[in-house]
Write a protein that holds these residues in place. Structure first.
Motif, short mmCIF file in Angstrom:
data_model
loop_
_atom_site.label_atom_id
_atom_site.label_comp_id
_atom_site.label_asym_id
_atom_site.label_seq_id
_atom_site.Cartn_x
_atom_site.Cartn_y
_atom_site.Cartn_z
N PRO A 220 -10.19 44.38 -131.78
CA PRO A 220 -10.26 45.49 -132.71
C PRO A 220 -9.83 45.07 -134.11
CG PRO A 220 -8.36 45.75 -131.27
CD PRO A 220 -9.12 44.55 -130.81
N SER A 221 -10.33 45.75 -135.11
CA SER A 221 -9.99 45.40 -136.48
C SER A 221 -8.94 46.33 -137.07
CB SER A 221 -11.24 45.42 -137.35
OG SER A 221 -11.81 46.71 -137.32
N HIS A 222 -8.55 47.36 -136.33
CA HIS A 222 -7.52 48.28 -136.81
C HIS A 222 -6.86 48.95 -135.61
CE1 HIS A 222 -10.96 50.86 -136.12
NE2 HIS A 222 -10.13 51.85 -135.99
N LYS A 223 -5.77 49.63 -135.88
CA LYS A 223 -5.07 50.38 -134.85
C LYS A 223 -4.20 51.42 -135.52
CE LYS A 223 -0.86 47.69 -134.54
NZ LYS A 223 0.16 47.15 -133.69
N GLU A 224 -3.76 52.38 -134.74
CA GLU A 224 -2.77 53.31 -135.25
C GLU A 224 -1.43 52.61 -135.16
OE1 GLU A 224 -0.90 57.69 -134.37
OE2 GLU A 224 -2.53 56.96 -133.13
N SER A 225 -0.78 52.41 -136.28
CA SER A 225 0.50 51.70 -136.28
C SER A 225 1.61 52.66 -136.69
CB SER A 225 0.47 50.51 -137.22
OG SER A 225 0.32 50.93 -138.55
N PHE A 226 2.81 52.25 -136.39
CA PHE A 226 3.98 53.07 -136.68
C PHE A 226 4.91 52.33 -137.64
CE2 PHE A 226 2.25 54.33 -132.61
CZ PHE A 226 2.07 55.69 -132.82
N ASP A 227 4.35 51.71 -138.67
CA ASP A 227 5.12 51.00 -139.67
C ASP A 227 5.87 52.01 -140.55
OD1 ASP A 227 3.61 48.91 -138.64
OD2 ASP A 227 2.29 48.80 -140.36
N TYR A 228 7.06 51.62 -140.97
CA TYR A 228 7.80 52.47 -141.90
C TYR A 228 8.86 51.64 -142.61
CZ TYR A 228 11.47 52.74 -138.30
OH TYR A 228 12.44 52.44 -137.38
N SER A 229 9.42 52.20 -143.66
CA SER A 229 10.46 51.50 -144.41
C SER A 229 11.58 52.47 -144.75
CB SER A 229 9.88 50.90 -145.69
OG SER A 229 9.41 51.91 -146.55
N ILE A 230 12.76 51.90 -144.94
CA ILE A 230 13.93 52.67 -145.39
C ILE A 230 14.71 51.82 -146.38
CG2 ILE A 230 14.14 54.06 -143.29
CD1 ILE A 230 16.45 52.25 -142.44
N ASN A 231 15.47 52.47 -147.21
CA ASN A 231 16.38 51.80 -148.14
C ASN A 231 17.79 52.22 -147.79
OD1 ASN A 231 14.38 50.53 -149.88
ND2 ASN A 231 13.86 52.62 -150.46
N HIS A 232 18.69 51.25 -147.76
CA HIS A 232 20.07 51.56 -147.43
C HIS A 232 20.99 50.45 -147.94
CE1 HIS A 232 23.43 53.34 -145.32
NE2 HIS A 232 23.72 52.15 -144.83
N GLY A 233 22.02 50.83 -148.65
CA GLY A 233 23.05 49.88 -149.07
C GLY A 233 22.53 48.70 -149.88
N GLY A 234 21.58 48.94 -150.75
CA GLY A 234 21.05 47.85 -151.58
C GLY A 234 19.99 47.01 -150.89
N TRP A 235 19.56 47.43 -149.72
CA TRP A 235 18.54 46.71 -148.96
C TRP A 235 17.33 47.59 -148.74
CZ3 TRP A 235 18.37 41.84 -146.56
CH2 TRP A 235 19.52 41.06 -146.74
N SER A 236 16.15 46.96 -148.67
CA SER A 236 14.93 47.62 -148.23
C SER A 236 14.57 47.02 -146.88
CB SER A 236 13.78 47.39 -149.21
OG SER A 236 14.00 48.09 -150.40
N PHE A 237 14.36 47.87 -145.91
CA PHE A 237 14.01 47.43 -144.56
C PHE A 237 12.59 47.90 -144.24
CE2 PHE A 237 18.59 48.09 -144.68
CZ PHE A 237 19.06 46.89 -144.15
N TYR A 238 11.77 46.97 -143.77
CA TYR A 238 10.39 47.30 -143.41
C TYR A 238 10.22 47.01 -141.92
CZ TYR A 238 5.41 48.05 -144.15
OH TYR A 238 4.15 48.57 -144.13
#
Length: 85
Positions: free
Chosen positions: A1-19
């Motif tokens: 497959p060339s795509h999918k439903e993904s559950f990617d997300y990001s948050i920022n906390h304490g001077g960090w960005s988390f992906y």
């Protein structure tokens, strides 16, 4: 497959960005990141104002010395590595 439903997300906390990158491809054991996910990650990295960024995913993007572990590797690891360089 060339795509999918993904559950990617990001948050920022304490001077960090988390992906958090969804690399699952059920029912496969390997991981995969699709082009649409890589584009979103690229945009996140480009637009992040944080000097500290951590990316999390279930599947490892580099080879190990264990053939058993390598069956769980990220299938498109070079595309991912190109984005995070």
């Amino acid at each position: 497959p060339s795509h999918k439903e993904s559950f990617d997300y990001s948050i920022n906390h304490g001077g960090w960005s988390f992906y958090f990158l969804d690399s699952t491809v059920p029912p496969s054991v390997h991981g995969e990141i699709f082009p649409s996910q890589l584009e979103k990650l690229k945009e996140f990295l480009k637009n992040s104002s944080s000097a500290n960024i951590a990316i999390f995913m279930h599947h490892h993007p580099v080879d190990s010395d264990s053939p058993h572990m390598n069956q769980f590797i990220l299938k498109d690891k070079y595309a991912f590595i190109d984005v995070i360089k």
